[in-house]
Motif scaffolding. Structure first.
Motif, PDB file in Angstrom:
ATOM      1  N   HIS A   1       0.834  -1.198   0.000  1.00 29.50           N
ATOM      2  CA  HIS A   1       0.000   0.000   0.000  1.00 29.50           C
ATOM      3  C   HIS A   1       0.871   1.251   0.000  1.00 29.50           C
ATOM      4  CE1 HIS A   1      -3.187   2.608   2.220  1.00 29.50           C
ATOM      5  NE2 HIS A   1      -3.398   2.632   0.926  1.00 29.50           N
ATOM      6  N   HIS A   2       0.927   1.941  -1.132  1.00 26.35           N
ATOM      7  CA  HIS A   2       1.604   3.246  -1.169  1.00 26.35           C
ATOM      8  C   HIS A   2       0.763   4.199  -0.335  1.00 26.35           C
ATOM      9  CE1 HIS A   2      -1.331   4.921  -4.083  1.00 26.35           C
ATOM     10  NE2 HIS A   2      -1.410   3.649  -4.458  1.00 26.35           N
ATOM     11  N   HIS A   3       1.413   5.154   0.350  1.00 24.10           N
ATOM     12  CA  HIS A   3       0.683   5.940   1.344  1.00 24.10           C
ATOM     13  C   HIS A   3       1.404   7.257   1.599  1.00 24.10           C
ATOM     14  CE1 HIS A   3      -1.536   6.672   5.099  1.00 24.10           C
ATOM     15  NE2 HIS A   3      -2.294   5.630   4.791  1.00 24.10           N
ATOM     16  N   MET A   4       0.640   8.311   1.784  1.00 25.85           N
ATOM     17  CA  MET A   4       1.237   9.593   2.136  1.00 25.85           C
ATOM     18  C   MET A   4       1.997   9.445   3.452  1.00 25.85           C
ATOM     19  SD  MET A   4       0.542  11.586  -0.314  1.00 25.85           S
ATOM     20  CE  MET A   4       1.199  13.078   0.415  1.00 25.85           C
ATOM     21  N   GLY A   5       3.171  10.068   3.519  1.00 25.92           N
ATOM     22  CA  GLY A   5       3.964  10.028   4.738  1.00 25.92           C
ATOM     23  C   GLY A   5       4.714   8.725   4.946  1.00 25.92           C
ATOM     24  N   ALA A   6       4.785   7.883   3.916  1.00 28.62           N
ATOM     25  CA  ALA A   6       5.463   6.595   4.033  1.00 28.62           C
ATOM     26  C   ALA A   6       6.645   6.547   3.059  1.00 28.62           C
ATOM     27  CB  ALA A   6       4.481   5.462   3.738  1.00 28.62           C
ATOM     28  N   TYR A   7       7.366   5.439   3.070  1.00 28.94           N
ATOM     29  CA  TYR A   7       8.515   5.293   2.179  1.00 28.94           C
ATOM     30  C   TYR A   7       8.117   5.398   0.712  1.00 28.94           C
ATOM     31  CZ  TYR A   7      11.396   3.694   6.075  1.00 28.94           C
ATOM     32  OH  TYR A   7      12.095   3.611   7.240  1.00 28.94           O
ATOM     33  N   VAL A   8       6.982   4.833   0.377  1.00 28.59           N
ATOM     34  CA  VAL A   8       6.510   4.830  -1.010  1.00 28.59           C
ATOM     35  C   VAL A   8       5.244   5.673  -1.057  1.00 28.59           C
ATOM     36  CG1 VAL A   8       5.776   3.396  -2.953  1.00 28.59           C
ATOM     37  CG2 VAL A   8       7.555   2.566  -1.380  1.00 28.59           C
ATOM     38  N   GLU A   9       5.391   6.891  -1.569  1.00 28.75           N
ATOM     39  CA  GLU A   9       4.324   7.877  -1.507  1.00 28.75           C
ATOM     40  C   GLU A   9       3.964   8.427  -2.881  1.00 28.75           C
ATOM     41  OE1 GLU A   9       4.640  12.422  -0.084  1.00 28.75           O
ATOM     42  OE2 GLU A   9       4.778  10.997   1.565  1.00 28.75           O
ATOM     43  N   THR A  10       4.933   8.913  -3.610  1.00 28.75           N
ATOM     44  CA  THR A  10       4.708   9.627  -4.863  1.00 28.75           C
ATOM     45  C   THR A  10       4.585   8.665  -6.047  1.00 28.75           C
ATOM     46  OG1 THR A  10       7.053   9.796  -5.430  1.00 28.75           O
ATOM     47  CG2 THR A  10       6.135  11.529  -3.982  1.00 28.75           C
TER      48      THR A  10
ATOM     49  N   VAL B   1       6.219   4.835  -6.444  1.00 32.73           N
ATOM     50  CA  VAL B   1       5.498   3.617  -6.829  1.00 32.73           C
ATOM     51  C   VAL B   1       6.182   2.984  -8.038  1.00 32.73           C
ATOM     52  CG1 VAL B   1       3.307   2.677  -7.691  1.00 32.73           C
ATOM     53  CG2 VAL B   1       3.305   4.376  -5.840  1.00 32.73           C
ATOM     54  N   ASP B   2       6.509   3.799  -9.031  1.00 33.37           N
ATOM     55  CA  ASP B   2       7.219   3.284 -10.215  1.00 33.37           C
ATOM     56  C   ASP B   2       8.532   2.620  -9.805  1.00 33.37           C
ATOM     57  OD1 ASP B   2       5.238   4.269 -11.913  1.00 33.37           O
ATOM     58  OD2 ASP B   2       6.400   6.048 -12.497  1.00 33.37           O
ATOM     59  N   ASN B   3       9.271   3.296  -8.943  1.00 31.53           N
ATOM     60  CA  ASN B   3      10.571   2.808  -8.488  1.00 31.53           C
ATOM     61  C   ASN B   3      10.433   1.468  -7.771  1.00 31.53           C
ATOM     62  OD1 ASN B   3      13.312   2.863  -8.006  1.00 31.53           O
ATOM     63  ND2 ASN B   3      13.281   4.802  -6.916  1.00 31.53           N
TER      64      ASN B   3
ATOM     65  N   PHE C   1      -3.423  12.677  -3.863  1.00 30.73           N
ATOM     66  CA  PHE C   1      -2.831  13.567  -2.865  1.00 30.73           C
ATOM     67  C   PHE C   1      -1.343  13.745  -3.151  1.00 30.73           C
ATOM     68  CE2 PHE C   1      -3.528  14.938   1.739  1.00 30.73           C
ATOM     69  CZ  PHE C   1      -2.337  15.628   1.841  1.00 30.73           C
ATOM     70  N   ALA C   2      -0.685  12.674  -3.579  1.00 36.90           N
ATOM     71  CA  ALA C   2       0.757  12.716  -3.858  1.00 36.90           C
ATOM     72  C   ALA C   2       1.089  13.394  -5.184  1.00 36.90           C
ATOM     73  CB  ALA C   2       1.327  11.300  -3.844  1.00 36.90           C
ATOM     74  N   GLY C   3       0.072  13.867  -5.896  1.00 37.74           N
ATOM     75  CA  GLY C   3       0.315  14.593  -7.139  1.00 37.74           C
ATOM     76  C   GLY C   3       0.203  13.753  -8.391  1.00 37.74           C
ATOM     77  N   GLY C   4      -0.259  12.530  -8.267  1.00 43.33           N
ATOM     78  CA  GLY C   4      -0.353  11.652  -9.426  1.00 43.33           C
ATOM     79  C   GLY C   4      -1.707  11.685 -10.099  1.00 43.33           C
ATOM     80  N   ASP C   5      -1.723  11.249 -11.339  1.00 48.35           N
ATOM     81  CA  ASP C   5      -2.958  11.030 -12.089  1.00 48.35           C
ATOM     82  C   ASP C   5      -3.368   9.593 -11.782  1.00 48.35           C
ATOM     83  OD1 ASP C   5      -4.679  10.026 -14.129  1.00 48.35           O
ATOM     84  OD2 ASP C   5      -4.025  11.601 -15.493  1.00 48.35           O
ATOM     85  N   ALA C   6      -4.397   9.443 -10.949  1.00 44.95           N
ATOM     86  CA  ALA C   6      -4.756   8.113 -10.455  1.00 44.95           C
ATOM     87  C   ALA C   6      -5.050   7.131 -11.579  1.00 44.95           C
ATOM     88  CB  ALA C   6      -5.944   8.214  -9.493  1.00 44.95           C
ATOM     89  N   ALA C   7      -5.833   7.537 -12.570  1.00 46.99           N
ATOM     90  CA  ALA C   7      -6.185   6.609 -13.652  1.00 46.99           C
ATOM     91  C   ALA C   7      -4.945   6.207 -14.455  1.00 46.99           C
ATOM     92  CB  ALA C   7      -7.249   7.217 -14.560  1.00 46.99           C
TER      93      ALA C   7
END
Length: 157
Positions: free
Chosen positions: A32-41, A45-47, A67-73
């Motif tokens: 689960h990518h999550h704001m305030g976590a190691y995997v956020e932006t 996620v790509d990385n 929230f992290a600035g991504g285009d969800a779709a």
């Protein structure tokens, strides 16, 4: 946050080994990518998805991605083959702007209504559902409404 490729690689290796172990016992890991976590932006996620093994699934969260600035779709489309769990929540961009401008913590952002029920914010749920349908997604889809209606009531009837 990870600052070096070695940190990313070490984390991805541990995560892959853990996911391989749980999968051998019939349980798939959904990261689960999550704001305030190691995997956020989106880049995070790509990385991560590029570094972990196929044993690691992705829990895709429309609210955290937006929230992290991504285009969800677009991000869902990029990683849909790894997705094994989906969280549908919406985002209020005006609150996210305040959160960034005022340097709110993640918790302050949530308390002040950054997230809302699907249909009350800016996430393109029709686009998300189309990506899932086109890719024959058959996993979990959880609708989330992380807001205090006394502080930030939904505009959705």
């Amino acid at each position: 946050r990870f600052f070096t490729a070695a940190q990313w690689d070490a984390y991805a290796d541990r995560l892959t080994r853990f996911a391989r172990h749980t999968l051998a016992h019939g349980v798939r890991v959904a990261y689960h990518h999550h704001m305030g976590a190691y995997v956020e932006t989106p880049a995070d996620v790509d990385n991560l998805m590029a570094r972990v093994g196929d044993e690691v699934g992705l829990l895709f969260d429309s609210g955290h991605m937006t929230f992290a600035g991504g285009d969800a779709a677009a991000m869902l489309g990029k990683h849909v083959k790894r997705v094994c769990h989906v969280h549908c929540k919406d985002v209020r961009p005006d609150v996210v702007t305040l959160a960034r401008n005022r340097n709110w913590s993640f918790l302050e952002s949530v308390i002040n209504g950054a997230f809302t029920v699907p249909g009350d914010g800016t996430v393109d749920f029709a686009g998300l559902l189309a990506v899932l349908h086109e890719n024959d997604y058959a996993g979990w889809l959880v609708v989330e409404a992380e807001q205090d209606p006394a502080v930030a009531p939904s505009g959705v009837p």
